[in-house]
Write an enzyme that holds these catalytic residues in place. Structure first.
Site, PDB file in Angstrom:
ATOM      1  N   ASP A 257      41.196  42.006  31.129  1.00  0.00           N
ATOM      2  CA  ASP A 257      41.310  41.765  32.572  1.00  0.00           C
ATOM      3  C   ASP A 257      41.203  40.257  32.769  1.00  0.00           C
ATOM      4  OD1 ASP A 257      41.269  42.257  35.432  1.00  0.00           O
ATOM      5  OD2 ASP A 257      39.127  41.906  35.396  1.00  0.00           O
ATOM      6  N   SER A 258      41.429  39.832  34.008  1.00  0.00           N
ATOM      7  CA  SER A 258      41.264  38.413  34.320  1.00  0.00           C
ATOM      8  C   SER A 258      39.788  38.010  34.283  1.00  0.00           C
ATOM      9  CB  SER A 258      41.832  38.128  35.706  1.00  0.00           C
ATOM     10  OG  SER A 258      41.126  38.892  36.672  1.00  0.00           O
TER      11      SER A 258
ATOM     12  N   CYS B 114      42.744  47.285  42.541  1.00  0.00           N
ATOM     13  CA  CYS B 114      42.287  46.080  41.827  1.00  0.00           C
ATOM     14  C   CYS B 114      40.992  46.500  41.157  1.00  0.00           C
ATOM     15  CB  CYS B 114      42.040  44.939  42.797  1.00  0.00           C
ATOM     16  SG  CYS B 114      41.204  43.523  42.035  1.00  0.00           S
TER      17      CYS B 114
ATOM     18  N   GLU C 117      32.953  39.076  42.974  1.00  0.00           N
ATOM     19  CA  GLU C 117      32.353  38.189  41.959  1.00  0.00           C
ATOM     20  C   GLU C 117      31.121  37.497  42.521  1.00  0.00           C
ATOM     21  OE1 GLU C 117      34.090  36.391  38.937  1.00  0.00           O
ATOM     22  OE2 GLU C 117      35.410  38.105  38.585  1.00  0.00           O
TER      23      GLU C 117
ATOM     24  N   HIS D 238      38.460  44.986  40.402  1.00  0.00           N
ATOM     25  CA  HIS D 238      37.223  44.421  40.965  1.00  0.00           C
ATOM     26  C   HIS D 238      36.698  45.279  42.129  1.00  0.00           C
ATOM     27  CE1 HIS D 238      38.135  40.718  38.812  1.00  0.00           C
ATOM     28  NE2 HIS D 238      36.999  40.186  39.231  1.00  0.00           N
TER      29      HIS D 238
ATOM     30  N   CYS E 109      43.785  45.554  34.494  1.00  0.00           N
ATOM     31  CA  CYS E 109      43.983  44.645  35.616  1.00  0.00           C
ATOM     32  C   CYS E 109      45.287  45.062  36.282  1.00  0.00           C
ATOM     33  CB  CYS E 109      44.093  43.213  35.105  1.00  0.00           C
ATOM     34  SG  CYS E 109      44.595  42.016  36.350  1.00  0.00           S
TER      35      CYS E 109
HETATM   36  N1  DGL Z   1      41.030  42.614  38.441  1.00  0.00           N
HETATM   37  C1  DGL Z   1      42.346  42.115  38.797  1.00  0.00           C
HETATM   38  C2  DGL Z   1      43.247  43.266  39.242  1.00  0.00           C
HETATM   39  O1  DGL Z   1      42.965  44.401  38.995  1.00  0.00           O
HETATM   40  C3  DGL Z   1      42.370  41.155  39.925  1.00  0.00           C
HETATM   41  C4  DGL Z   1      41.503  39.994  39.889  1.00  0.00           C
HETATM   42  C5  DGL Z   1      42.287  38.724  39.902  1.00  0.00           C
HETATM   43  O2  DGL Z   1      42.895  38.365  40.938  1.00  0.00           O
HETATM   44  O3  DGL Z   1      42.281  38.112  38.860  1.00  0.00           O
HETATM   45  O4  DGL Z   1      44.265  43.046  39.838  1.00  0.00           O
END
Ligand code: DGL
Length: 308
Positions: free
Chosen positions: A10-11, A201, A152, A203, A73
């Protein structure tokens, strides 16, 4: 091959919500997780750039003895799932199709909302995935880009009495101002009469209690993590590559960012202590992407962004 690990990336920290579900569903499987924290967020970036990240990280993970690659992600899935499936020798799964499938199964009135980063929403990948499963379901989507930084930030806040902060049953703390912003983002979806909302997402599950509070109890929240874990289990079983559930797994965690911070915050998301986080520099990460793999980026310059 059954002793090889499941590679996940993931990012940053969000994909650990998916890793946690995989570890729960498949307790004998070892995981190798890379969080590209140094380049987070992916959401506002051009999808072509994110696609290059997918090749770089997929190449790095392919060198870690993996039997499965999970793009945990949504933004990276929208940008590069098809390319990754062509590029790497192991099965590759993203989180969009499993999330779409869970939503299609859950909706009663066939009106589904999707929230995600700008990259994910603009790609149209969720609408396409839902349409492919059930053309009678209408999708209403909205980009909610600030939710990533709020999730975050919430993780960075220690638990304890904090002035001006609201704690509810969410995994993370959110400031009171979150609710006003969330209403601005989510009220149009509510007015569309959705009964199901996909947290598009990885997150966002960290904010699910707060999001639920805004959309109300009649809207069911869907996160793709569980469905993704089930699909991995099924694929590994069919390939006869499942690790026995009583095997002790060896998890590895790596980040391009601050390893100490990743261990501290990541443990809260993963739901277990994360030890010995490895720091992978961007130079080391990109070193594995061969010219052949990078050439695939040119081939996919058109067509794939719209996965639609
Ligand atoms: N966790 C990433 C997703 O599922 C998004 C976070 C980011 O913008 O890096 O899209």
């Amino acid at each position: 091959m059954e002793s090889a690990a499941i590679g996940i990336f993931d990012s940053g920290l969000g994909g650990l919500t998916v890793a946690r579900e995989i570890a729960r569903a498949l307790p004998g499987e070892s995981l190798v997780y890379l969080g590209d924290t140094a380049r987070c967020p992916y959401g506002p970036r051009d999808l072509g750039e994110v696609r290059r990240f997918v090749v770089e990280i997929g190449s790095w993970l392919s060198h870690q003895r993996i039997k499965f690659l999970v793009i945990a992600c949504n933004t990276a899935t929208a940008a590069g799932l098809t390319l990754a499936q062509r590029a790497f020798p192991v099965p590759v799964i993203g989180v969009i199709e499993p999330g779409a499938r869970a939503a299609v199964m859950a909706t009663i009135n066939r009106r589904v909302g999707v929230i995600g980063t700008v990259g994910t929403i603009e790609s149209g990948a969720y609408s396409a995935a839902v349409r492919a499963l059930d053309a009678g379901v209408t999708v209403f989507s909205a980009a909610t880009p600030r939710f990533v930084e709020i999730a975050e930030e919430g993780l960075r806040l220690d638990i304890g009495p904090m002035e001006g902060l609201l704690a509810d049953s969410a995994d993370v703390f959110v400031r009171p101002s979150f609710y006003e912003m969330a209403r601005d983002y989510l009220n149009p979806l509510k007015r569309s009469g959705i009964d199901t909302l996909v947290l598009g997402c990885t997150h966002y599950p960290l904010l699910s209690a707060s999001i639920q509070q805004v959309v109300g109890p009649n809207v069911q929240l869907i996160s793709s993590a569980h469905e993704t874990a089930l699909e991995i289990a099924e694929t590994l079983a069919r390939r006869d590559q499942l690790a026995p559930p009583d095997r002790t797994p060896h998890h590895r965690f790596a980040t391009t960012g601050d390893a100490e911070e990743f261990a501290r915050l990541g443990g809260r998301v993963f739901g277990a202590t994360i030890d010995g986080v490895e720091k992978v520099t961007l130079e080391a990460l990109t070193a594995h992407a061969t010219a052949d793999l990078l050439a695939l980026l040119d081939d996919s310059a058109t067509g794939e962004t719209s996965c639609a």
